[in-house]
Design a protein around this motif. Structure first.
Motif, PDB file in Angstrom:
ATOM      1  N   GLU B 330       7.091  -1.651  -5.132  1.00  0.00           N
ATOM      2  CA  GLU B 330       6.476  -0.961  -4.001  1.00  0.00           C
ATOM      3  C   GLU B 330       5.849  -1.957  -3.060  1.00  0.00           C
ATOM      4  O   GLU B 330       5.189  -2.922  -3.477  1.00  0.00           O
ATOM      5  CB  GLU B 330       5.415   0.018  -4.499  1.00  0.00           C
ATOM      6  CG  GLU B 330       4.931   0.965  -3.414  1.00  0.00           C
ATOM      7  CD  GLU B 330       3.990   1.998  -3.987  1.00  0.00           C
ATOM      8  OE1 GLU B 330       3.772   1.983  -5.217  1.00  0.00           O
ATOM      9  OE2 GLU B 330       3.452   2.792  -3.209  1.00  0.00           O
ATOM     10  N   ALA B 331       6.013  -1.693  -1.803  1.00  0.00           N
ATOM     11  CA  ALA B 331       5.470  -2.583  -0.785  1.00  0.00           C
ATOM     12  C   ALA B 331       5.012  -1.760   0.392  1.00  0.00           C
ATOM     13  O   ALA B 331       5.573  -0.700   0.692  1.00  0.00           O
ATOM     14  CB  ALA B 331       6.529  -3.592  -0.362  1.00  0.00           C
ATOM     15  N   GLN B 340       2.037  -5.847  -1.801  1.00  0.00           N
ATOM     16  CA  GLN B 340       2.923  -5.424  -2.877  1.00  0.00           C
ATOM     17  C   GLN B 340       2.095  -4.811  -3.980  1.00  0.00           C
ATOM     18  O   GLN B 340       0.966  -5.260  -4.254  1.00  0.00           O
ATOM     19  CB  GLN B 340       3.719  -6.619  -3.422  1.00  0.00           C
ATOM     20  CG  GLN B 340       4.827  -7.081  -2.499  1.00  0.00           C
ATOM     21  CD  GLN B 340       5.621  -8.202  -3.107  1.00  0.00           C
ATOM     22  OE1 GLN B 340       5.213  -8.810  -4.102  1.00  0.00           O
ATOM     23  NE2 GLN B 340       6.766  -8.500  -2.506  1.00  0.00           N
ATOM     24  N   ARG B 341       2.724  -3.898  -4.605  1.00  0.00           N
ATOM     25  CA  ARG B 341       2.038  -3.222  -5.690  1.00  0.00           C
ATOM     26  C   ARG B 341       2.291  -4.009  -6.966  1.00  0.00           C
ATOM     27  O   ARG B 341       3.407  -4.129  -7.446  1.00  0.00           O
ATOM     28  CB  ARG B 341       2.591  -1.800  -5.824  1.00  0.00           C
ATOM     29  CG  ARG B 341       1.760  -0.906  -6.703  1.00  0.00           C
ATOM     30  CD  ARG B 341       0.495  -0.499  -6.030  1.00  0.00           C
ATOM     31  NE  ARG B 341      -0.223   0.509  -6.806  1.00  0.00           N
ATOM     32  CZ  ARG B 341      -1.470   0.855  -6.591  1.00  0.00           C
ATOM     33  NH1 ARG B 341      -2.145   0.256  -5.630  1.00  0.00           N
ATOM     34  NH2 ARG B 341      -2.014   1.773  -7.309  1.00  0.00           N
ATOM     35  N   ARG B 342       1.205  -4.510  -7.506  1.00  0.00           N
ATOM     36  CA  ARG B 342       1.347  -5.273  -8.737  1.00  0.00           C
ATOM     37  C   ARG B 342       0.297  -4.821  -9.716  1.00  0.00           C
ATOM     38  O   ARG B 342      -0.903  -4.962  -9.482  1.00  0.00           O
ATOM     39  CB  ARG B 342       1.161  -6.768  -8.479  1.00  0.00           C
ATOM     40  CG  ARG B 342       2.205  -7.380  -7.565  1.00  0.00           C
ATOM     41  CD  ARG B 342       1.895  -8.851  -7.368  1.00  0.00           C
ATOM     42  NE  ARG B 342       2.666  -9.400  -6.256  1.00  0.00           N
ATOM     43  CZ  ARG B 342       2.455 -10.610  -5.761  1.00  0.00           C
ATOM     44  NH1 ARG B 342       1.485 -11.367  -6.247  1.00  0.00           N
ATOM     45  NH2 ARG B 342       3.201 -11.057  -4.771  1.00  0.00           N
ATOM     46  N   GLY B 386      -7.200   2.340  -4.251  1.00  0.00           N
ATOM     47  CA  GLY B 386      -7.260   1.537  -5.477  1.00  0.00           C
ATOM     48  C   GLY B 386      -7.651   0.097  -5.170  1.00  0.00           C
ATOM     49  O   GLY B 386      -8.229  -0.218  -4.133  1.00  0.00           O
ATOM     50  N   ASP B 387      -7.330  -0.769  -6.044  1.00  0.00           N
ATOM     51  CA  ASP B 387      -7.673  -2.177  -5.878  1.00  0.00           C
ATOM     52  C   ASP B 387      -6.746  -2.829  -4.856  1.00  0.00           C
ATOM     53  O   ASP B 387      -5.529  -2.614  -4.862  1.00  0.00           O
ATOM     54  CB  ASP B 387      -7.554  -2.905  -7.213  1.00  0.00           C
ATOM     55  CG  ASP B 387      -8.687  -2.520  -8.147  1.00  0.00           C
ATOM     56  OD1 ASP B 387      -8.779  -3.074  -9.251  1.00  0.00           O
ATOM     57  OD2 ASP B 387      -9.500  -1.638  -7.744  1.00  0.00           O
ATOM     58  N   VAL B 388      -7.389  -3.622  -4.055  1.00  0.00           N
ATOM     59  CA  VAL B 388      -6.639  -4.294  -2.979  1.00  0.00           C
ATOM     60  C   VAL B 388      -7.037  -5.760  -2.986  1.00  0.00           C
ATOM     61  O   VAL B 388      -8.228  -6.086  -2.978  1.00  0.00           O
ATOM     62  CB  VAL B 388      -6.937  -3.667  -1.603  1.00  0.00           C
ATOM     63  CG1 VAL B 388      -6.193  -4.413  -0.508  1.00  0.00           C
ATOM     64  CG2 VAL B 388      -6.566  -2.180  -1.586  1.00  0.00           C
TER      65      VAL B 388
END
Lengths: 316, 400
Positions: B330-331, B340-342, B386-388
């Motif tokens: 996801e980006a 990016q989703r990590r 969420g976390d960024v």
């Protein structure tokens, strides 16, 4: 009542004590001065018609007396100058206003007012030589101002009666001259008849007289309250509201009473005419309708039967 | 009696009265007018007392009889009465001092004259009260509905706030991303049971282990908010980003249903991974000391609840499996920056693990100061839930 006299005396004394306490200004009157006045009022207005009145009734009666006005009247009667000053200050306007209402002119009103003050001061002497003050006749039951107006009105009526008798005496003399001067031709000068048919006129007149008598008798047989209402409304030409005010009832109550009186009078007159005068019911009903509409037309034949005093002419 | 008959009597009486001066004395006498000269008139006190209604009833009756027959006294009383004013009084049976009984009071209350106005007034009052009560109910119902709508809106992902028309976001969401966001929101909002928390924390610990290999934390951690302690025995003293999603809810959100369905084929793989991570976690637990709530919370009696927790972990895994698969790829682009989703966090592509990371919690004073200085950071933080982890002016920030 004799048995209750001591007990009533106690109630009167206690009531007089409370009366003095209630008065805003009792002018230092002693209770001994007030007790006879209170007792006289009690006997005149309560015990005469309700000799078995209870203690509670007697106490309430005394407590309803106008304490301030009664003390003022008694103090003035006893010559209290401060009381007289108060009386003149508070009620001179009332006397003047009542005199103006009763008298026909301003001068007559002024004379009347002066007469009132003389009556109040007791300038007239009684048979025993004591001053006859009108104040002695104030009971304290009603207001002093109302009593003053009644005194003024009565005095005005008395004066009017005196003047009326004088006038009537002069008119009678004129009538005598008229009667003496009349010849056979003039005897009928005052007679006016419009009846085209003498026989019918006589019959109608007889029926009308019978109906009037039946009506008058029915009025007389009514209760005093009902008769007073009839007199106030029909004979004194008061409005229904005013007649109700005299009777102490609302206009609507007076109206309902009047409607009932009409029913009862009708039934009474019909009963008299049918049962005593031998009329039939149809005749009675027809007579009611006819005389109610045409009664005035029969006044002139009636006038022809008697010599009328000048002041009575024109009332129809 | 009929009205015409009453009218006849009325007319007869009027005519009789108008002729009273001309009728014979006999008739006058029969009517009762003009009392004889010898009859006593009422004195002034009696007249005034009568006119003012100040006489006992028995005495008043006697005077009434006189007044009915005496024109002069009657006229004086009339003048006095009109001058004094109306004295309306109720008829009294006996003058015993009692002014009115409860019966008279009740009758006066229900008199037609009173009812004529009281009934309509009372009706209007009742109608007005009912109307206001109904309006109040309507308002309360609408208020409750509004509140419910607000609550349901709050539970929805914030992506709804993103306005594609706005230039600063430039975010384009596709369906998988939407689903993932919704799932994360649902997971965050529905975590309740301690057991679930324990399971999630286990999961977090596992993920932390993973992330420890990926991210490097600066030695100086200026974070205001205490994050979950990282095991101190780690060779690399790094502050691990607690970016792991909240523990899975036993009832995942609707949007994640399809995600779950998608992720089913991956459940078995996830289970294996869970076992592996569980093993690592247990070893970690034995080494850690004072590691905070994560360790404490995740330190069940050895061997006793592992089975239960493992089951729950499996459930959690099943619900997030699909989203994780999508997360890997996801980006998003926000404000010209690519993320990016990590591992459950949005990571700026410009971020390098070697860069010092400043942790900032949303809503904290530091956060407010940061976005006051750099509003665009606030926009990015709002856009991405969420976390960024983003890089701003050469510094890396972890916003959680």
């Amino acid at each position: 009542m004799n048995k209750q006299a001591p007990h009533i005396d106690i109630l009167v004394a206690e009531g007089a004590q409370r009366l003095l306490a209630r008065a805003v200004n009792h002018y230092s009157l002693a209770i001994e001065v007030l007790v006879p006045r209170v007792k006289a009022t009690l006997e005149k207005y309560l015990l005469r018609d309700a000799p078995a009145a209870t203690d509670r009734v007697i106490i309430d009666f005394i407590d309803q007396l106008q304490a301030g006005d009664l003390c003022l009247a008694v103090a003035c009667e006893r010559g209290d100058s401060a009381a007289w000053t108060d009386l003149v200050e508070r009620y001179s306007t009332t006397v003047r206003s009542a005199a103006r209402s009763a008298a026909g002119s301003e001068d007559a009103a002024e004379d009347l007012a002066q007469s009132i003050w003389a009556e109040l001061h007791g300038l007239r002497l009684r048979e025993d030589g004591r001053p006859a003050s009108k104040l002695a006749y104030y009971s304290g039951r009603g207001s002093f101002a109302g009593w003053l107006r009644a005194v003024v009105a009565q005095l005005a009526v008395d004066q009017h009666r005196k003047q009326s008798r004088l006038v009537q005496a002069e008119d009678d003399a004129d009538f005598d001259r008229m009667a003496a001067g009349s010849s056979d031709g003039n005897r009928t000068a005052g007679m006016v008849s419009t009846a085209l048919n003498p026989e019918n006129a006589l019959s109608n007149k007889q029926e009308r007289i019978e109906m009037e008598r039946a009506l008058a008798r029915s009025i007389k047989e009514m209760t005093d309250e009902d008769r007073l209402l009839v007199k106030l409304y029909y004979f004194d030409n008061l409005r229904l509201r005013e007649a109700g005010a005299v009777l102490g009832v609302h206009e609507a109550t007076a109206s309902r009473r009047l409607a009932r009186i009409h029913d009862e009078l009708r039934q009474s007159v019909e009963h008299i005419l049918t049962k005593e005068c031998g009329w039939s019911k149809p005749e009675t009903e027809a007579a009611f309708a006819e005389f109610a509409l045409n009664l005035e037309s029969d006044v002139e034949p009636l006038l022809a039967t008697k010599v009328m005093a000048p002041e009575n002419l024109g009332r129809d | 009696m009929k009205q015409p008959e009453n009218n006849e009597i009325d007319s007869l009486l009027r005519k009789l009265a108008s002729r009273q001066g001309s009728v014979s004395a006999e008739l006058n006498q029969s009517i009762g007018n003009e009392l004889s000269a010898t009859s006593a008139h009422l004195d002034a006190d009696e007249l005034s007392s009568y006119a003012e209604g100040a006489l006992p009833e028995s005495t008043r009756v006697r005077y009434t009889s006189h007044l009915a027959d005496c024109n002069d006294c009657r006229r004086i009383v009339t003048q006095l009465s009109l001058a004094f004013g109306p004295q309306i009084k109720e008829p009294k049976g006996s003058h015993d001092g009692a002014t009115s009984t409860w019966k008279q009071a009740l009758m006066a209350l229900f008199a037609p004259a009173v009812l004529r106005y009281a009934v309509p007034a009372l009706t209007l009052l009742v109608v007005a009260v009912a109307f206001f009560a109904w309006r109040q109910q309507q308002r309360e119902a609408s208020f409750v509905a509004t509140r419910q709508a607000q609550v349901s809106n709050d539970s929805q992902p914030t992506q709804g706030n993103i306005d594609p028309a706005k230039g600063n976001s430039g975010v384009v969401l596709d369906a998988p991303m939407e689903r993932r966001l919704k799932t994360e929101q649902a997971q965050k909002s529905s975590a309740t049971s301690p057991a679930d928390k324990a399971g999630v924390k286990d999961q977090k610990t596992a993920e932390e282990q993973k992330s420890a290999e990926t991210f490097a934390t600066p030695s100086a951690d200026t974070s205001v908010v205490k994050e979950r302690d990282i095991p101190k025995n780690e060779t690399a003293p790094v502050s691990q980003p607690a970016y792991a999603p909240e523990p899975a809810s036993p009832r995942p959100a609707k949007s994640s249903v399809s995600t779950v369905a998608k992720a089913k084929p991956q459940v078995e793989d996830e289970t294996k991974l869970a076992d592996a991570s569980a093993g690592r976690r247990e070893s970690e637990r034995s080494r850690s000391s004072g590691s905070g709530e994560v360790t404490t919370a995740n330190a069940p009696p050895a061997g006793k609840d592992d089975g239960r927790q493992q089951k729950k972990r499996l459930e959690t895994r099943a619900s997030v499996a699909g989203s994780r698969a999508d997360e890997q790829t996801e980006a998003r682009t926000v404000n010209g920056r690519q993320f990016q989703r990590r591992n459950g966090a949005w990571v700026d592509t410009a971020y390098k693990s070697s860069a010092p990371l400043t942790t900032v919690a949303r809503g904290s004073e530091q956060y407010r100061a940061l976005i006051a200085d750099e509003p665009e950071i606030g926009v990015i933080a709002k856009e991405l839930s969420g976390d960024v982890i983003l890089v701003w002016k050469g510094r890396a920030y972890r916003i959680h």
